[in-house]
Design an enzyme around this catalytic site. Structure first.
Site, PDB file in Angstrom:
ATOM      1  N   GLU A 180      -9.730   4.661   0.368  1.00 16.43           N
ATOM      2  CA  GLU A 180     -10.603   3.850  -0.863  1.00 16.43           C
ATOM      3  C   GLU A 180     -11.901   3.921  -0.466  1.00 16.43           C
ATOM      4  O   GLU A 180     -12.626   2.873  -0.158  1.00 16.43           O
ATOM      5  CB  GLU A 180      -9.785   2.643  -0.603  1.00 16.43           C
ATOM      6  CG  GLU A 180      -8.312   2.426  -1.211  1.00 16.43           C
ATOM      7  CD  GLU A 180      -8.058   0.923  -1.550  1.00 16.43           C
ATOM      8  OE1 GLU A 180      -8.594  -0.122  -1.016  1.00 16.43           O
ATOM      9  OE2 GLU A 180      -6.893   0.921  -1.831  1.00 16.43           O
ATOM     10  N   GLU A 196      -0.375   4.189  -2.364  1.00 21.65           N
ATOM     11  CA  GLU A 196      -0.220   2.872  -1.965  1.00 21.65           C
ATOM     12  C   GLU A 196       0.157   2.078  -3.304  1.00 21.65           C
ATOM     13  O   GLU A 196      -0.675   2.331  -4.367  1.00 21.65           O
ATOM     14  CB  GLU A 196      -1.578   2.039  -1.633  1.00 21.65           C
ATOM     15  CG  GLU A 196      -1.897   2.477  -0.056  1.00 21.65           C
ATOM     16  CD  GLU A 196      -3.107   1.725   0.350  1.00 21.65           C
ATOM     17  OE1 GLU A 196      -3.200   0.485  -0.021  1.00 21.65           O
ATOM     18  OE2 GLU A 196      -3.953   2.404   0.989  1.00 21.65           O
TER      19      GLU A 196
HETATM   20  O1  AHR Z   1      -2.147  -2.184   1.909  1.00 26.77           O
HETATM   21  C1  AHR Z   1      -3.117  -2.972   2.262  1.00 26.77           C
HETATM   22  C2  AHR Z   1      -4.484  -2.614   1.700  1.00 26.77           C
HETATM   23  O2  AHR Z   1      -4.862  -2.270   0.562  1.00 26.77           O
HETATM   24  C3  AHR Z   1      -4.727  -1.296   2.462  1.00 26.77           C
HETATM   25  O3  AHR Z   1      -5.532  -1.521   3.410  1.00 26.77           O
HETATM   26  C4  AHR Z   1      -5.967  -0.609   1.611  1.00 26.77           C
HETATM   27  O4  AHR Z   1      -6.047   0.465   1.541  1.00 26.77           O
HETATM   28  C5  AHR Z   1      -5.698  -1.361   0.125  1.00 26.77           C
HETATM   29  O5  AHR Z   1      -6.880  -2.016  -0.487  1.00 26.77           O
END
Ligand code: AHR
Length: 502
Positions: free
Chosen positions: A172, A291
Site C-alpha cells: 500500500e 487483501e
Molecule cells: O489488513 C489490515 C491492514 O489493512 C493491512 O496492514 C494494510 O495493508 C491494510 O490497510
C-alpha cells in the site's frame, strides 16, 4: 422469484489459478502471537504452533499465504527476526503502535507454512527498506548455500532454502498512513529496480507491485497507470485491496458492493491493457487481489485504541465477530473472483487468524471458526478448475453503490479431472424464495453429488467460543437434476454449494 439459467460446458471463462484462494497474515494484533503461535498452549507442538488452529487452517487447503504484512512490513527489518531467539530485539511497530518481540521470523513462519502445506508469498519492505536490504533477504531465504546470506541462514539452523517465488514489492505504498509512503512515479521506479534485482537472483520469481490501497483513494486509478508505466516489463501482478462494511445495516446495498468490486477489477484490467498497449508488450500483467474482507464491526473502536495505546504486546486488534450476513457477502465476493478469474489470478483473504479472520482464538483457550470460514472453505475446496460463464435471467435491484444487481448470484466451476461441476449460489433476496430452473448443456447424465446450505439464520447471528458451530453449512434438500435441468427452491438469504457429477 423465478430464475432461468443456462450452464454450458463450452462457455469457459478461464482456468482458475488455485492461488485465488490464498490468505494473508500479518504481524499485528494476535494474528501471530496467540493466533498461530502460542508456546505453552495445550495444543502447541514442539515449535510452539497451536494445533487447533493448524487443523482449521489445513482444512481450508490454502494454496499460498502472504506474510509478514501489511502496514507492518513498511518499517520491518527482517534481520530482527532471525538467529537465536533470546538475542532478537524487541522493536516498536509503528504501523499498529505495538511491541514486536520478533520471536517469530521468517524461519519460524516458514516452518509453520510447511507444516500447513502452504506456499509463502513474502513481502519486502519498500517503505523504510532499500533495494539492497530486499535482495539480501531474498538471498537469505532462497539461495542454497556458499554465500554470506545463505550461510547465515544455515548458521541459524535452517539448512535448506525456502521454496519461495512470490514476492510483494512493498505494501500500500500509495497510502499516506504508510511508513515511507511514496508518490507513484517514485514508487514505480523503486519497484522496477527492486524487481530487476530480485529477478536477477531468481529468474522464476513472480513479482507483485502495489496498486492502490482501495478504489476510493484520491490517486486511484492514476496510481496504477503511473506505477505500471515505470515497471510493467519487470512485474507479473498488480495488487488490489478492498475492505467492506455495512454500518448502515442496508443489506442489499452491502451486497451491491460486490458489483462495485467488479467495476474496480474491470477498471484495473483496463489500465493494464492501456499500459500493455503503450509498451507494445505481449505480456499481460495479472491482478493479485491480496487483501479483501469485511472489516467494520469494531473498526472505529480499534482505530481509537491503536492511536492512543501505550505500545502493548500482541493486543486484541481487529477481532471482528462475523455474522451470517458477512458469510453471504464473502460467498458473493468469491463468486465475483471466480467470474473474473481471467484477470484476477491470485487473491488473499485478509487475514487468517484473529485479525479480521475466519479463525479466532482465546489466549490459552479454544479456537473457533467464524461464519466467513465456511464460504471461504467451500470455494477453496470445490472452486478449482475451469470457471464457466452462467447466464442468469431473473430480477435485479438498484442501490446506492450499484445498479442492476442480481438477486440471484451464481458462479460455476468445472473440474474436468474430477468430473464435477460445482455451483456456488447466493439468493440475496430478503424475502423471496428463488425457483431455479437451470439448463445444463453438454453435461448429459449429470447427477447431484452434494448440496450444502447455509440458511435460516438471523443476519446478525455469529459463532462464538460457547457456540462455535451455530452457523455452519448443513446438508441441503429441495435441489435436484431432472431431464438435464437443475431445479430447486432456494430460501431467501441463503447460500448453496451444489456439486454435480458430470
Ligand atoms: O489488513 C489490515 C491492514 O489493512 C493491512 O496492514 C494494510 O495493508 C491494510 O490497510
Amino acid at each position: 422469484m423465478k430464475i432461468a439459467a443456462d450452464l454450458h460446458r463450452e462457455f469457459k471463462i478461464s482456468t482458475i489459478d488455485d492461488r485465488l484462494y490464498s490468505a494473508f497474515i500479518e504481524h499485528m494484533g494476535r494474528a501471530i502471537y496467540g493466533g498461530i503461535y502460542e508456546p505453552g498452549h495445550a495444543t502447541a507442538d514442539e515449535d510452539g504452533f497451536r494445533g487447533d488452529v493448524m487443523q482449521f487452517v489445513k482444512d481450508l487447503r490454502i494454496p499460498a499465504i502472504r506474510y509478514p504484512g501489511g502496514n507492518f512490513v513498511s518499517a520491518y527489518d527482517w534481520e530482527d527476526g532471525v538467529g537465536p531467539k533470546d538475542k532478537r530485539p524487541v522493536r516498536l511497530d509503528l504501523a499498529w503502535r505495538s511491541k514486536e518481540t520478533n520471536q517469530v521470523g521468517i524461519n519460524e513462519f516458514g516452518r509453520w507454512a510447511e507444516k500447513a502445506g502452504i506456499d509463502m508469498m513474502l513481502a519486502v519492505n519498500l517503505g523504510t527498506g532499500t533495494l539492497q536490504k530486499a535482495r539480501e533477504y531474498v538471498e537469505y531465504v532462497t539461495y542454497p548455500g556458499g554465500t554470506y546470506w545463505s550461510d547465515l541462514r544455515k548458521s541459524h539452523g535452517q539448512e535448506k532454502p525456502w521454496d519461495v517465488n512470490m514476492w510483494c514489492l512493498g505494501n500500500e505504498m500509495d497510502g499516506p498512513w504508510q511508513v515511507g509512503h511514496k508518490e507513484a512515479k517514485e514508487y514505480g521506479r523503486l519497484a522496477d529496480e527492486t524487481a530487476k534485482a530480485l529477478r536477477g537472483l531468481d529468474r522464476n520469481a513472480e513479482l507483485i507491485v502495489c496498486g492502490s490501497s482501495n478504489d476510493q483513494m484520491p490517486t486511484y486509478p492514476e496510481w496504477e497507470r503511473e506505477v505500471l508505466e515505470e515497471c510493467y516489463d519487470n512485474v507479473d501482478y498488480i495488487s488490489l485491496h478492498k475492505y467492506f462494511g455495512n454500518s448502515s445495516h442496508d443489506t442489499l446495498n452491502f451486497f451491491g458492493k460486490i458489483e462495485e468490486t467488479g467495476r474496480y477489477i474491470q477498471a484495473i484490467a483496463g489500465v493494464i491493457d492501456y499500459v500493455q498497449a503503450k509498451k507494445r508488450s505481449k505480456r499481460q500483467v495479472g491482478i493479485c487481489f491480496d487483501e479483501w474482507n469485511v472489516w467494520y464491526h469494531i473498526r472505529g473502536q480499534d482505530e481509537k485504541n491503536w492511536k492512543s495505546w501505550d505500545w502493548p504486546e500482541a493486543p486484541a486488534l481487529l477481532e471482528e465477530d462475523y455474522n451470517f450476513e458477512d458469510a453471504l457477502f464473502v460467498a458473493g465476493l468469491l463468486n465475483e473472483f471466480i467470474r473474473r478469474s481471467d484477470r484476477v489470478r491470485i487473491a488473499a483473504i485478509a487475514q487468517l487468524v484473529n485479525v479480521i479472520a475466519p479463525i479466532r482464538t482465546l489466549n490459552g483457550g479454544p479456537a473457533w471458526r467464524t461464519t466467513i470460514y465456511w464460504p471461504y472453505q467451500m470455494a477453496s475446496l470445490y472452486g478449482r478448475g475451469d470457471a464457466l460463464n452462467v447466464a442468469v435471467d431473473g430480477p435485479t435491484y438498484d442501490c446506492e453503490v450499484s445498479s442492476d444487481v442480481r438477486y440471484m448470484d451464481i458462479s460455476a466451476v468445472h473440474n474436468t479431472g474430477e468430473g464435477m461441476v460445482t455451483l456456488f449460489i447466493v439468493n440475496r433476496h430478503l424475502t423471496e424464495t428463488a425457483e431455479l430452473d437451470m439448463r445444463l448443456t453438454g453435461f448429459d447424465g449429470a447427477s447431484l453429488a452434494m448440496h450444502k446450505v447455509m440458511e435460516g439464520h438471523d443476519l446478525r447471528a455469529t459463532n462464538s467460543p460457547d457456540q462455535p458451530d451455530a452457523i455452519a453449512p448443513q446438508d441441503g434438500s429441495g435441489v435436484g437434476v431432472e431431464d438435464g435441468r437443475l431445479k430447486g427452491k432456494l430460501a431467501p438469504l441463503s447460500y448453496h454449494v451444489v456439486r454435480l457429477k458430470v
